[in-house]
Design a protein around this motif. Structure first.
Motif, mmCIF file in Angstrom:
data_model
loop_
_atom_site.group_PDB
_atom_site.id
_atom_site.type_symbol
_atom_site.label_atom_id
_atom_site.label_comp_id
_atom_site.label_asym_id
_atom_site.label_seq_id
_atom_site.Cartn_x
_atom_site.Cartn_y
_atom_site.Cartn_z
ATOM 1 N N GLY A 29 10.006 36.278 1.314
ATOM 2 C CA GLY A 29 11.253 35.607 1.648
ATOM 3 C C GLY A 29 11.272 34.953 3.015
ATOM 4 N N GLU A 30 10.137 34.943 3.671
ATOM 5 C CA GLU A 30 10.065 34.420 5.027
ATOM 6 C C GLU A 30 9.902 32.900 5.032
ATOM 7 O OE1 GLU A 30 7.636 35.643 9.044
ATOM 8 O OE2 GLU A 30 6.601 35.865 7.145
ATOM 9 N N LYS A 177 16.340 24.227 5.219
ATOM 10 C CA LYS A 177 16.683 25.548 5.747
ATOM 11 C C LYS A 177 17.724 26.214 4.842
ATOM 12 C CE LYS A 177 16.439 28.724 8.821
ATOM 13 N NZ LYS A 177 15.317 29.594 8.492
ATOM 14 N N GLN A 178 18.722 25.414 4.445
ATOM 15 C CA GLN A 178 19.779 25.900 3.568
ATOM 16 C C GLN A 178 19.206 26.312 2.212
ATOM 17 O OE1 GLN A 178 22.858 26.299 4.773
ATOM 18 N NE2 GLN A 178 23.282 27.383 2.847
ATOM 19 N N HIS A 180 16.198 27.257 1.579
ATOM 20 C CA HIS A 180 15.430 28.487 1.756
ATOM 21 C C HIS A 180 16.348 29.697 1.694
ATOM 22 C CE1 HIS A 180 13.707 31.637 4.471
ATOM 23 N NE2 HIS A 180 12.773 31.541 3.558
ATOM 24 N N LYS A 181 17.490 29.562 2.327
ATOM 25 C CA LYS A 181 18.462 30.646 2.352
ATOM 26 C C LYS A 181 19.007 30.926 0.949
ATOM 27 C CE LYS A 181 22.405 31.239 5.132
ATOM 28 N NZ LYS A 181 23.259 30.577 6.135
ATOM 29 N N ASP A 182 19.316 29.836 0.224
ATOM 30 C CA ASP A 182 19.893 29.974 -1.116
ATOM 31 C C ASP A 182 18.892 30.553 -2.118
ATOM 32 O OD1 ASP A 182 22.134 28.894 -0.076
ATOM 33 O OD2 ASP A 182 21.832 26.881 -0.906
ATOM 34 N N ASN A 184 16.047 32.283 -1.449
ATOM 35 C CA ASN A 184 15.452 33.548 -1.061
ATOM 36 C C ASN A 184 13.966 33.608 -1.448
ATOM 37 O OD1 ASN A 184 15.583 35.963 0.206
ATOM 38 N ND2 ASN A 184 16.225 37.116 -1.606
ATOM 39 N N ASP A 202 11.484 31.143 10.517
ATOM 40 C CA ASP A 202 11.670 32.533 10.918
ATOM 41 C C ASP A 202 10.584 32.902 11.919
ATOM 42 O OD1 ASP A 202 13.812 32.859 9.216
ATOM 43 O OD2 ASP A 202 12.526 33.385 7.519
#
Lengths: 344, 257
Positions: A29-30, A177-178, A180-182, A184, A202
């Motif tokens: 998840g990094e 970036k968003q 990646h967050k969504d 995971n 990260d």
């Protein structure tokens, strides 16, 4: 948990060693960025993860399984290429469906997934467009959707924003970036753009001459670069030669200062960021300099300073601070000790 | 000064075109002449020579032979040419450039040299002078055409396309058929049309290798020896029209992408 592990991988082309016994562990998840100048081996490293290159030595472990000898089509990782590499004979939906067809998904599943992906990258309206009918930014979104669609273990991004103009690049950085967050998902991102790396990652692995010089988060990398190369490559830095007598002091401009360091040579390089050079916050380490020039650079101003021996030092300060110094003036500067490093 | 230069350029361009196309224009014109003597002024126009042509059995046979040779040798050149071009494009090996020059040689070599060489070799190999020999002869120079045309397209193809196909799970064979082939399709169609035309028009190699059956150009050549009849004009007109159509389409396909 480590998702991907590179264990002592090396790669050479002919007589030149491109990647030299490299170790890297990437967490699940990094968002990990491999940052370095061109020719440092970052793209070759990415290609060995994707399977386009086979390491001469070492292992590539995905979920603890050695995949280093598998061809790219047998690895569950997908790549977003710098030039997008969309299939020109297929439209947007068909491009995204390509990897799903290879996975033998049913027609309904494929269509559903394609629609999901189109929505994710906000390209639903372009479903039936051909690649040549779209702008670079739109093509890049489709390329990202195509790579994510087969649900890879890791998404590899090879300088994906390199061909976009500055404004679009900034926006896409934010969107990636968003994303990646969504999602995971584990992202491995390759770039030579240090600002891009600092903004999105990260952790950042700074590569030079085939080895990782430093692996850490953005802030540590910026404030405490481990090597002279990292210090010079990331952001702006003053790199000033100093003389060294013992591990408790260093000598600069005939003045000896108390400072603990690890250098055993008689000469070293002192590192300090321009914003950590101060006119008025008093510290032990101080120097007498002359102001050579003051340059206004939008949100900050830049002082070009020179010592009696001719050593040039840059200092920056916020432009909101009132300008009280004039060119030619002699001033005392202070270096913040906690933000100093000394290298070989 | 500029005007003079423009005049010289357009004058030479028109002269070249005139020398190239005026004789063809004359042939087309004469093919509609009712009289059997080609001379001006033409008093009566007719399609007689075309009608006569379609009743000429040896001419029809020749057209048939030409088509069989053109299609079969083009097909053979295609089957050999695509993988060869792919290998020449993709892999680097010792002597690759030399090999490429060797493949291209039949294009520049005078047909008469190839013809004579094959004429001496084929009987030694047990291949009699026949349509089979003509087929092999045509295939050899068509391979050169095929490889140059397709290789040129491969060179323009983004190498990342194949990588992207692998990346998304396609094996090399799947990548070739799903990604590479659709993207070089137009070049292949162009090369096929060009090959068909070149085979149809070919004389020197055919001349040395043929036995009793004639291809179209050899048949026309034979007719010419009995004097120019307007029937030859009619054949030439048809050959010209079909060839130019094929060349035109082939150029159009090659321009795409």
């Amino acid at each position: 948990m480590s998702k991907l592990e590179l264990k002592g991988i090396s790669k050479s082309y002919g007589s030149s060693l491109i990647v030299n016994n490299l170790d890297l562990e990437i967490q699940d998840g990094e968002f990990l960025t491999i940052l370095g100048p061109s020719g440092c081996g970052k793209t070759t490293t990415l290609r060995m993860i994707a399977g386009f290159e086979t390491p001469d030595n070492g292992q590539v472990l995905l979920n603890k399984q050695d995949i280093s000898q598998l061809p790219p089509y047998k690895r569950n990782v997908n790549t977003v290429f710098q030039n997008y590499a969309l299939f020109p004979h297929l439209n947007v939906a068909e491009n995204i469906a390509f990897g799903l067809h290879q996975k033998k998904l049913s027609k309904t599943e494929t269509n559903k997934r394609v629609d999901e992906m189109l929505e994710l990258v906000q390209m639903t309206a372009f479903k039936t467009r051909k690649p040549f009918e779209m702008s670079g930014g739109q093509q890049q979104r489709v390329a990202i959707a195509r790579a994510i669609a087969p649900d890879p273990e890791i998404l590899l991004l090879d300088e994906p924003l390199g061909a976009l103009d500055l404004k679009l690049r900034k926006q896409m950085q934010f969107e990636l970036k968003q994303l990646h967050k969504d999602l995971n998902k584990t992202f491995v991102y390759v770039t030579h753009d240090q600002e891009e790396a600092l903004t999105m990652s990260d952790r950042i692995a700074v590569m030079n001459h085939g080895v990782i010089e430093q692996l850490s988060d953005s802030q540590t990398l910026y404030n405490h670069p481990k090597t002279k190369f990292v210090a010079g490559f990331i952001g702006e830095a003053n790199l000033i030669p100093v003389n060294i007598a013992n591990k408790e002091t260093f000598t600069l401009e005939d003045k000896t200062f108390n400072f603990n360091h690890e250098i055993s040579d008689s000469k070293g390089i002192l590192f300090i960021r321009p914003e950590n050079v101060s006119f008025d916050t008093i510290h032990d380490i101080s120097l007498q300099v002359t102001i050579e020039d003051v340059i206004f650079v939008g949100n900050h101003r830049k002082y070009k300073l020179v010592t009696a021996s001719g050593q040039k030092i840059i200092k920056t300060e916020d432009s909101s601070v009132a300008l009280t110094k004039i060119i030619g003036q002699s001033v005392t500067i202070y270096l913040v000790p906690s933000l100093i490093q000394i290298y070989n | 000064m500029k005007k003079i230069r423009a005049f010289i350029i357009s004058f030479s361009a028109f002269s070249v075109l005139w020398f190239l196309y005026f004789p063809i224009f004359i042939i087309i014109w004469f093919s509609f002449n009712k009289e059997s003597v080609s001379s001006f002024p033409i008093e009566h126009y007719s399609l007689d020579w075309y009608i006569k042509l379609f009743h000429n059995q040896s001419m029809i046979n020749a057209v048939e032979v030409s088509f069989i040779i053109a299609i079969s040798s083009t097909l053979a050149a295609l089957i050999i040419g695509i993988p060869s071009a792919y290998a020449l494009h993709k892999y680097n090996y010792f002597g690759k450039n030399f090999l490429l020059k060797l493949i291209l040689l039949p294009i520049t070599l005078p047909g008469i040299v190839t013809g004579v060489a094959m004429l001496s070799l084929f009987p030694l190999m047990g291949i009699p002078l026949s349509l089979k020999a003509v087929f092999i002869g045509h295939t050899t120079f068509l391979i050169a055409i095929m490889i140059t045309q397709i290789l040129a397209r491969f060179k323009k193809l983004d190498p990342y396309l194949e990588m992207a196909a692998f990346d998304l799970g396609a094996s090399p064979l799947q990548a070739f058929f799903k990604v590479i082939l659709p993207n070089i399709k137009t070049a292949i169609i162009g090369a096929v049309l060009l090959s068909l035309v070149l085979s149809m028009d070919e004389i020197p190699v055919t001349f040395f290798l043929i036995s009793r059956e004639n291809t179209l150009p050899i048949e026309i050549y034979g007719m010419m020896r009995r004097g120019i009849t307007p029937e030859v004009n009619a054949v030439a007109t048809l050959v010209f029209l079909i060839s130019s159509a094929a060349i035109f389409i082939s150029l159009k396909f090659n321009k795409e992408n």
